[in-house]
Scaffold this motif. Structure first.
Motif, PDB file in Angstrom:
ATOM      1  N   ILE A 571       0.841  -1.200   0.000  1.00  0.00           N
ATOM      2  CA  ILE A 571       0.000   0.000   0.000  1.00  0.00           C
ATOM      3  C   ILE A 571       0.880   1.256   0.000  1.00  0.00           C
ATOM      4  CG2 ILE A 571      -1.702   1.283   1.336  1.00  0.00           C
ATOM      5  CD1 ILE A 571      -2.802  -1.409   2.303  1.00  0.00           C
ATOM      6  N   LEU A 606      -5.095  -9.075  -4.525  1.00  0.00           N
ATOM      7  CA  LEU A 606      -5.176  -7.623  -4.451  1.00  0.00           C
ATOM      8  C   LEU A 606      -6.475  -7.103  -5.050  1.00  0.00           C
ATOM      9  CD1 LEU A 606      -1.506  -6.651  -5.372  1.00  0.00           C
ATOM     10  CD2 LEU A 606      -2.526  -6.865  -3.108  1.00  0.00           C
ATOM     11  N   GLN A 607      -6.982  -7.741  -6.089  1.00  0.00           N
ATOM     12  CA  GLN A 607      -8.261  -7.314  -6.660  1.00  0.00           C
ATOM     13  C   GLN A 607      -9.411  -7.534  -5.671  1.00  0.00           C
ATOM     14  OE1 GLN A 607      -5.938  -8.965  -8.129  1.00  0.00           O
ATOM     15  NE2 GLN A 607      -5.488  -8.044 -10.126  1.00  0.00           N
ATOM     16  N   CYS A 610      -9.350  -4.757  -3.112  1.00  0.00           N
ATOM     17  CA  CYS A 610      -9.889  -3.487  -3.602  1.00  0.00           C
ATOM     18  C   CYS A 610     -11.410  -3.507  -3.695  1.00  0.00           C
ATOM     19  CB  CYS A 610      -9.288  -3.162  -4.967  1.00  0.00           C
ATOM     20  SG  CYS A 610      -7.500  -2.855  -4.918  1.00  0.00           S
ATOM     21  N   ARG A 611     -12.014  -4.675  -3.867  1.00  0.00           N
ATOM     22  CA  ARG A 611     -13.478  -4.751  -4.000  1.00  0.00           C
ATOM     23  C   ARG A 611     -14.189  -4.938  -2.666  1.00  0.00           C
ATOM     24  NH1 ARG A 611     -11.993  -8.087  -8.501  1.00  0.00           N
ATOM     25  NH2 ARG A 611     -12.425  -9.934  -7.201  1.00  0.00           N
ATOM     26  N   TRP A 621      -6.653   4.757   0.785  1.00  0.00           N
ATOM     27  CA  TRP A 621      -5.579   3.897   0.273  1.00  0.00           C
ATOM     28  C   TRP A 621      -6.126   2.767  -0.584  1.00  0.00           C
ATOM     29  CZ3 TRP A 621      -5.915  -1.198   1.314  1.00  0.00           C
ATOM     30  CH2 TRP A 621      -6.529  -1.634   2.477  1.00  0.00           C
ATOM     31  N   GLN A 622      -7.383   2.367  -0.352  1.00  0.00           N
ATOM     32  CA  GLN A 622      -7.979   1.314  -1.184  1.00  0.00           C
ATOM     33  C   GLN A 622      -8.136   1.794  -2.635  1.00  0.00           C
ATOM     34  OE1 GLN A 622     -11.959   0.114  -0.073  1.00  0.00           O
ATOM     35  NE2 GLN A 622     -11.547  -2.036  -0.582  1.00  0.00           N
ATOM     36  N   GLN A 623      -8.563   3.048  -2.826  1.00  0.00           N
ATOM     37  CA  GLN A 623      -8.687   3.590  -4.185  1.00  0.00           C
ATOM     38  C   GLN A 623      -7.325   3.741  -4.855  1.00  0.00           C
ATOM     39  OE1 GLN A 623     -10.825   7.247  -3.728  1.00  0.00           O
ATOM     40  NE2 GLN A 623     -12.746   6.263  -3.067  1.00  0.00           N
ATOM     41  N   GLN A 624      -6.330   4.206  -4.100  1.00  0.00           N
ATOM     42  CA  GLN A 624      -4.988   4.360  -4.676  1.00  0.00           C
ATOM     43  C   GLN A 624      -4.379   3.010  -5.034  1.00  0.00           C
ATOM     44  OE1 GLN A 624      -2.949   6.611  -1.669  1.00  0.00           O
ATOM     45  NE2 GLN A 624      -3.750   8.583  -2.420  1.00  0.00           N
ATOM     46  N   LEU A 625      -4.662   1.988  -4.235  1.00  0.00           N
ATOM     47  CA  LEU A 625      -4.177   0.639  -4.554  1.00  0.00           C
ATOM     48  C   LEU A 625      -4.816   0.125  -5.841  1.00  0.00           C
ATOM     49  CD1 LEU A 625      -2.518  -1.882  -3.833  1.00  0.00           C
ATOM     50  CD2 LEU A 625      -4.443  -2.634  -2.404  1.00  0.00           C
ATOM     51  N   ALA A 626      -6.104   0.387  -6.033  1.00  0.00           N
ATOM     52  CA  ALA A 626      -6.773  -0.051  -7.267  1.00  0.00           C
ATOM     53  C   ALA A 626      -6.179   0.649  -8.487  1.00  0.00           C
ATOM     54  CB  ALA A 626      -8.277   0.223  -7.161  1.00  0.00           C
ATOM     55  N   SER A 627      -5.898   1.948  -8.361  1.00  0.00           N
ATOM     56  CA  SER A 627      -5.293   2.674  -9.493  1.00  0.00           C
ATOM     57  C   SER A 627      -3.897   2.139  -9.788  1.00  0.00           C
ATOM     58  CB  SER A 627      -5.237   4.166  -9.183  1.00  0.00           C
ATOM     59  OG  SER A 627      -6.532   4.675  -8.942  1.00  0.00           O
TER      60      SER A 627
END
Length: 633
Positions: A571, A606-607, A610-611, A621-627
């Protein structure tokens, strides 16, 4: 040749043989074998030997021929029944050897090759016979100034074929391989190859073996005749070929018709014949580029009907300027038909980048262009008046004032001038302008008057370190102190995570910074209250949910790692966009964390993270990890 008594010409032959050693050395330096050079020179001189016009002015070969024939007759009494044609053929190569060597020396001379290419290319532009200057230089070198009258209009001889090959090679792109074989400059066409002595003597001994199409034309003066009566005599000659002799001409006409049909199809599709020379790279289909290049190089050999057929397809199929220029003009004309004429009063703004570059180059070299090129540019709208308007554009006279105005507005909006080179503000290339000013000031070694004015806008507009570092410093300062009144963030400005990671990195590599950079970093550290420490991002409530999503650890016999620590490292990299090697020591070795990132990325862990629904404080940090996952993919 052992039956020819050449004692009377011994000194001339010895001088020619010594001269040939030099010719060999020059030819080998130019990647030409001595056999090819000698074969072409011999074909050229033998062509003169067989021409009546040559013998009408030649004054050296006749005495040589008589002396060799008289000396050989004393040692060969069995030749009493020979006629003039047999004697001429027997001593031909001995008589011509000094001239063959002189012609070979001319063919391998780079200056003479350049002269032949210029004469040939100039003839193609003007539409006249080619090779006048070269033929005059060759005649002067041989001591036969009248040779220019015989060679100036000879388009089908071996010398003209050699000149065309030189033009083709010089017109090839740099680095292109030198052509060999029948397309090389040293190739001698079968129609130009002289008859060898043995075959010729056998045919002369049995005239019926020459075939029904044999005809005269030996080309030498009569042996034993007085000088006053010496001249051209129609004697029995060695036949060159049998039949009507029109098969090659008909084949050339057929090939031209095939190429003309392909050219017509290309014009119907693209509207022009400005096709690039493919240099034989076409593997399938008709090589139109190469065919047109050969027609341009050999334009003077085309008949009037053939030239008119090509002109009807495209008036500029063979322009007196490079074909690349003509092809670019057709592309510009297509744009003008759709968007309208260009003019020089608006600095060519609004045009595609490629068209702007091409038109600016034409404007810069307008006075050196051909008259026909200026006429074609006028069809695009770029007349001489528009060129003057382009040079008189007001913005071109005041670039410093315009640049300073835009720089002042940018500094007032964003608080600094640490901009990258591609930046364009309100149509003005501010990044390029500032980069040029930095280079100018550094080359002078002292601040310029304009530099003092820019320093008043931003004290670090021209730092001795990368501009990207200075832009990051300004972002870090604004994150710590807040944006001043009237200042706004610039596009793609870094966030808090990036700033904290960057400040930690600068603190770690402090010893590598310049003294001024250290002072700037210390200023930031004093504003932040010390070096920012790494802090966990995963809350305890979120970890209760995420721990069940992680796969079971593999037992490899190594030291077990904390799954939460590894996820924190992943992260951290996703939020700061730093390299794995910059991972904080508190998160462990970066290699182990990167391997786990790749494994969890491949198996979908990891996917799933994020979901998964997490508390609100973990959503950032969840949104930044998805990006970051999408960017890594």
């Amino acid at each position: 040749m052992e039956f020819v008594d050449a004692g009377d010409l011994a000194m001339e032959l010895i001088r020619a043989q010594r001269q040939w050693v030099r010719v060999e050395r020059i030819g080998q330096a130019a990647d030409a074998t001595p056999r090819e050079v000698f074969g072409l020179a011999r074909a050229v001189v033998c062509g003169w030997w067989d021409r009546k016009e040559f013998w009408e002015r030649e004054a050296i070969w006749g005495p040589r021929l008589e002396r060799l024939t008289a000396a050989t007759r004393r040692w060969c009494p069995d030749t009493a029944g020979w006629d003039v044609g047999q004697w001429r053929l027997l001593v031909r190569d001995v008589v011509m050897f000094p001239e063959i060597v002189a012609v070979a020396e001319t063919l391998v001379d780079p200056r003479m090759q350049q002269l032949a290419a210029e004469s040939r290319s100039g003839a193609l532009v003007r539409g006249r016979g080619s090779g006048e200057r070269f033929a005059a230089a060759l005649g002067k070198h041989l001591g036969r100034e009248w040779l220019v009258e015989l060679e100036a209009d000879d388009h089908g001889g071996p010398l003209a074929s050699w000149a065309r090959a030189v033009v083709r090679e010089q017109g090839s792109p740099p680095g292109a391989p030198v052509r060999q074989g029948r397309f090389g400059r040293w190739w001698v066409h079968s129609a130009h190859r002289p008859v060898e002595v043995g075959i010729g003597l056998r045919r002369l001994a049995d005239p019926l073996s020459a075939g029904p199409g044999a005809r005269g034309g030996s080309g030498a003066a009569g042996v034993g005749e007085p000088a006053a009566q010496r001249g051209w005599r129609e004697e029995w000659g060695v036949p060159r070929r049998a039949g009507q002799g029109r098969g090659l001409e008909q084949r050339h006409a057929q090939l031209f018709a095939e190429g003309l049909e392909q050219a017509r199809l290309h014009v119907e599709r693209f509207g022009h014949l400005a096709v690039a020379h493919t240099d034989g790279r076409v593997q399938e289909g008709f090589d139109l580029g190469r065919w047109l290049a050969n027609r341009r190089a050999d334009a003077t050999s085309l008949t009037m009907e053939q030239a008119e057929q090509l002109r009807r397809l495209d008036v500029w199929w063979n322009p007196p300027w490079p074909v690349d220029w003509q092809r670019a003009w057709y592309r510009a004309r297509a744009h003008v038909y759709e968007q309208g004429l260009v003019h020089g009063g608006d600095n060519l703004t609004g045009l595609p980048r490629w068209l702007q570059r091409w038109l600016r180059h034409q404007i810069t070299n307008y006075e050196q262009l051909h008259d026909g090129q200026q006429v074609l540019l006028a069809e695009l709208g770029l007349t001489a008046g528009e060129v003057e308007r382009f040079h008189a554009w007001p913005g071109r006279r005041r670039p410093t004032a315009d640049g300073l105005t835009v720089a002042r507005a940018y500094a007032a909006r964003h608080g600094h001038l640490a901009v990258s080179r591609p930046l364009i503000v309100d149509g003005f290339a501010l990044g390029t302008w500032l980069s040029n000013q930095r280079q100018r000031q550094r080359s002078l070694g002292q601040p310029t008057r304009l530099g003092h004015r820019l320093t008043g806008l931003d004290a670090w507009w021209n730092p001795p370190w990368p501009v990207a570092w200075q832009r990051m410093w300004w972002a870090c300062r604004y994150h710590l102190t807040g944006l001043p009144d009237g200042v706004e963030w610039w596009p793609d400005a870094p966030n808090d995570e990036h700033i904290s990671a960057w400040l930690r990195e600068q603190s770690a590599r402090r010893t590598l910074l310049l003294p001024e950079q250290r002072c700037l970093v210390d200023e930031l550290l004093s504003l932040s209250g010390g070096m920012p420490m790494w802090r966990p991002r995963i809350s305890d409530a979120a970890w209760q949910t995420l721990s069940g999503l992680l796969p079971a650890p593999s037992h490899t016999g190594g030291r077990p790692r904390s799954e939460r620590q590894i996820l924190e490292a992943i992260i951290h990299i996703a939020c700061t966009a730093q390299a794995w090697t910059r991972l904080p020591p508190a998160l462990g070795p970066f290699l182990a964390c990167r391997r786990r990132f790749l494994r969890w990325h491949d198996d979908g862990t990891l996917q799933r993270i994020c979901r998964t629904a997490l508390p609100e404080q973990d959503a950032i940090w969840q949104q930044q990890l998805a990006s970051y996952i999408d960017f890594s993919a």
